[in-house]
Motif scaffolding. Structure first.
Motif, PDB file in Angstrom:
ATOM      1  N   PRO A 145       0.815  -1.221   0.000  1.00 13.23           N
ATOM      2  CA  PRO A 145       0.000   0.000   0.000  1.00 13.23           C
ATOM      3  C   PRO A 145       0.846   1.267   0.000  1.00 13.23           C
ATOM      4  CG  PRO A 145      -0.058  -1.025   2.168  1.00 13.23           C
ATOM      5  CD  PRO A 145       0.857  -1.845   1.325  1.00 13.23           C
ATOM      6  N   ARG A 146       1.277   1.679  -1.181  1.00 13.16           N
ATOM      7  CA  ARG A 146       2.000   2.937  -1.322  1.00 13.16           C
ATOM      8  C   ARG A 146       1.329   3.713  -2.456  1.00 13.16           C
ATOM      9  NH1 ARG A 146       8.319   2.457  -0.945  1.00 13.16           N
ATOM     10  NH2 ARG A 146       7.913   4.508  -0.082  1.00 13.16           N
ATOM     11  N   PRO A 147       1.332   5.033  -2.379  1.00 15.14           N
ATOM     12  CA  PRO A 147       0.580   5.844  -3.350  1.00 15.14           C
ATOM     13  C   PRO A 147       0.976   5.564  -4.806  1.00 15.14           C
ATOM     14  CG  PRO A 147       1.423   7.215  -1.560  1.00 15.14           C
ATOM     15  CD  PRO A 147       1.986   5.845  -1.341  1.00 15.14           C
ATOM     16  N   GLU A 148       2.261   5.345  -5.055  1.00 14.93           N
ATOM     17  CA  GLU A 148       2.673   5.116  -6.449  1.00 14.93           C
ATOM     18  C   GLU A 148       2.094   3.803  -6.991  1.00 14.93           C
ATOM     19  OE1 GLU A 148       4.628   5.426  -3.803  1.00 14.93           O
ATOM     20  OE2 GLU A 148       6.477   4.233  -3.930  1.00 14.93           O
ATOM     21  N   ASN A 149       1.894   2.822  -6.106  1.00 14.30           N
ATOM     22  CA  ASN A 149       1.316   1.556  -6.560  1.00 14.30           C
ATOM     23  C   ASN A 149      -0.173   1.717  -6.875  1.00 14.30           C
ATOM     24  OD1 ASN A 149       3.846   0.661  -6.010  1.00 14.30           O
ATOM     25  ND2 ASN A 149       3.308  -0.394  -4.106  1.00 14.30           N
ATOM     26  N   ALA A 197      -1.465   4.435  -7.971  1.00 15.27           N
ATOM     27  CA  ALA A 197      -1.524   5.181  -9.240  1.00 15.27           C
ATOM     28  C   ALA A 197      -1.353   4.214 -10.418  1.00 15.27           C
ATOM     29  CB  ALA A 197      -0.439   6.252  -9.256  1.00 15.27           C
ATOM     30  N   LEU A 198      -0.442   3.265 -10.261  1.00 14.79           N
ATOM     31  CA  LEU A 198      -0.231   2.263 -11.309  1.00 14.79           C
ATOM     32  C   LEU A 198      -1.488   1.417 -11.492  1.00 14.79           C
ATOM     33  CD1 LEU A 198       1.773   0.911 -13.258  1.00 14.79           C
ATOM     34  CD2 LEU A 198       2.648  -0.430 -11.332  1.00 14.79           C
ATOM     35  N   TYR A 199      -2.078   1.010 -10.367  1.00 13.76           N
ATOM     36  CA  TYR A 199      -3.310   0.215 -10.431  1.00 13.76           C
ATOM     37  C   TYR A 199      -4.412   0.978 -11.175  1.00 13.76           C
ATOM     38  CZ  TYR A 199      -7.784  -1.694  -9.075  1.00 13.76           C
ATOM     39  OH  TYR A 199      -9.069  -2.175  -9.114  1.00 13.76           O
ATOM     40  N   LYS A 200      -4.504   2.275 -10.913  1.00 11.75           N
ATOM     41  CA  LYS A 200      -5.569   3.078 -11.560  1.00 11.75           C
ATOM     42  C   LYS A 200      -5.419   3.060 -13.082  1.00 11.75           C
ATOM     43  CE  LYS A 200      -7.535   5.932  -8.040  1.00 11.75           C
ATOM     44  NZ  LYS A 200      -6.743   6.472  -6.951  1.00 11.75           N
ATOM     45  N   GLN A 201      -4.181   2.980 -13.561  1.00 12.88           N
ATOM     46  CA  GLN A 201      -3.986   2.905 -15.017  1.00 12.88           C
ATOM     47  C   GLN A 201      -4.625   1.621 -15.560  1.00 12.88           C
ATOM     48  OE1 GLN A 201       0.516   3.904 -14.871  1.00 12.88           O
ATOM     49  NE2 GLN A 201      -0.158   4.501 -16.901  1.00 12.88           N
ATOM     50  N   TYR A 202      -4.396   0.520 -14.849  1.00  7.16           N
ATOM     51  CA  TYR A 202      -5.009  -0.744 -15.282  1.00  7.16           C
ATOM     52  C   TYR A 202      -6.534  -0.679 -15.175  1.00  7.16           C
ATOM     53  CZ  TYR A 202      -0.456  -2.972 -15.577  1.00  7.16           C
ATOM     54  OH  TYR A 202       0.814  -3.306 -15.955  1.00  7.16           O
ATOM     55  N   ARG A 203      -6.975  -0.093 -14.104  1.00  7.89           N
ATOM     56  CA  ARG A 203      -8.411  -0.034 -13.874  1.00  7.89           C
ATOM     57  C   ARG A 203      -9.103   0.762 -14.983  1.00  7.89           C
ATOM     58  NH1 ARG A 203     -12.063  -0.055  -8.986  1.00  7.89           N
ATOM     59  NH2 ARG A 203     -13.812   1.071  -9.843  1.00  7.89           N
TER      60      ARG A 203
END
Ligand code: FAD
Length: 370
Positions: A311-315, A317-323
């Protein structure tokens, strides 16, 4: 040609397979890369005949009566309330921290009001609570933080609590009473014959076909069904096109001892010593009677199966790209903890799967994300 292909035979995949097969009378092919059903909740009898959990202890607890009602169609239950002790300064002390923890650790005889006053002198004022360290230090002070949380978190995550989002430790309560239960949910119980037996009942339907020991291969498998439910890692579905989502993993060491009992409670945490984080003794969970006992040691690692999203903000952000790309798909549903890139308990995943089924069944336009 199947009506549905479901990748993953854990809770997310199995619950959806059962609902679609039984309520919509449609055909479902469930595929899992592992050679067994149940996903991470899979249990089995080891060589000694003791029921153990392959991927670490899974304790069922929930406040959702609807989830209990659903599962009760497929299993009986045994009551079980989980208790955990932490090996700190050579003592075995209750965790979450409670009145007995503080009294025994410091040789005190406080009551609840006394413990509240004690913590008030220890806790540090932090204006903007951001990290896991902030959460704990502002609740119980630095000494309890260092003894119970800092070393454990460093082992578990490979990161100091000061580098981790507040949500990691915010879930763990501090109690000024003597309640030593790990969870306080309304429903706390274990499937009476174990998880795998329950999964076998969930998946036992003529409309469901299982293919185990097979990794989903889009070129080969996509044409085999009209619609797809994917409960594997969302970044894997998209060939990691934006980069791999980071996970923390665990190595499990299973052991059987020639004694009836090894520990006073199911789980003992080791926040100060040892390479492993905790040891679990299964007979406490399952109620099994056996002259021997089986344990699992958990060694955190970066290699291996994806267990805990970091649980880190950059992760995120990466997840949101996939989502975002996932939301553009009309015939694929991403369900479960690996689709949401979020630590979810079993009851949350079951609730999510039931909600997904309600959406599928409502004949609304398919929505890829839940
Ligand atoms: P999973 O159970 O992981 O199922 C996904 C399945 O998909 C897996 O079997 C995987 O093999 C398969 N798969 C993935 N990709 C592919 C592919 N490409 N092709 C084919 N198959 C694929 N929750 C609780 O409520 N209580 C607990 O005490 C608890 N303890 C836990 C302890 C540990 C150590 C861990 C890691 C988790 C724990 N959980 C607990 C959480 C629980 O494991 C999850 O909530 C639950 O397993 C999620 O179900 P799922 O179906 O989303 O995922």
């Amino acid at each position: 040609m199947f009506d549905w292909m479901i990748v993953g035979a854990g809770f997310a995949g199995s619950v959806l397979a059962e609902r679609i097969a039984s309520q919509r009378n449609e055909s479902v092919l469930v595929m899992d890369t592992r050679d067994h059903i149940g996903g991470n909740a899979h249990d089995y009898k080891d060589e000694a005949g003791i029921l153990v959990h392959r991927y670490g202890p899974h304790i069922f607890h929930t406040n959702a009566a609807s989830v209990v009602d659903y599962l009760s169609q497929f299993t009986g239950w045994r009551p079980y309330e989980h208790r955990v002790l932490a090996n700190v300064d050579g003592m075995l002390l209750p965790i979450p921290i409670n009145l007995d923890t503080v009294n025994r650790l410091y040789g005190l005889d406080l009551d609840s009001a006394g413990m509240e006053a004690f913590l008030a002198t220890r806790r540090e004022a932090i204006d903007n609570i951001q990290t896991s360290e902030d959460v704990v230090v502002s609740t119980v002070g630095r000494d309890l933080y260092e003894k119970f949380f800092q070393g454990y978190t460093r082992k578990q995550w490979g990161l100091d609590p000061s580098q981790l989002s507040r949500i990691v430790t915010a879930r763990i309560p501090t109690r000024t009473n003597r309640d030593d239960r790990y969870f306080t949910d309304t429903f706390q119980k274990m499937p009476s014959d174990g998880y795998t037996a329950m999964f076998a009942n969930i998946l036992d339907h003529p409309n469901i076909r299982l293919e185990l020991g097979q990794k989903w291969n889009p070129a080969r498998d996509r044409p085999r069904a009209r619609r797809l439910i994917f409960t594997g890692p969302i970044d894997e579905y998209f060939d990691h096109r934006f980069g791999a989502l980071p996970y923390r993993s665990l190595r499990f060491a299973h052991e059987t001892l020639d004694v009836e009992w090894a520990q006073p409670v199911a789980t003992i945490n080791y926040p100060q010593t040892e390479e492993y984080t905790r040891i679990t003794e299964y007979k406490h969970l399952t109620g099994q009677t056996h002259p021997k006992t089986s344990l699992t040691y958990e060694y955190p690692t970066n290699e291996g199966d994806p267990y805990y999203p970091i649980p880190r903000p950059e992760n995120q952000a990466l997840y949101k790209q996939y989502r975002t790309v996932a939301e553009g798909l009309s015939d694929v549903w991403f369900v479960g903890r690996l689709g949401a890139y979020q630590y979810l308990n079993m009851d949350q995943v079951i609730g999510q799967a039931l909600a997904t089924f309600a959406r599928i069944n409502s004949d609304r336009a398919p929505t890829a994300m839940v």
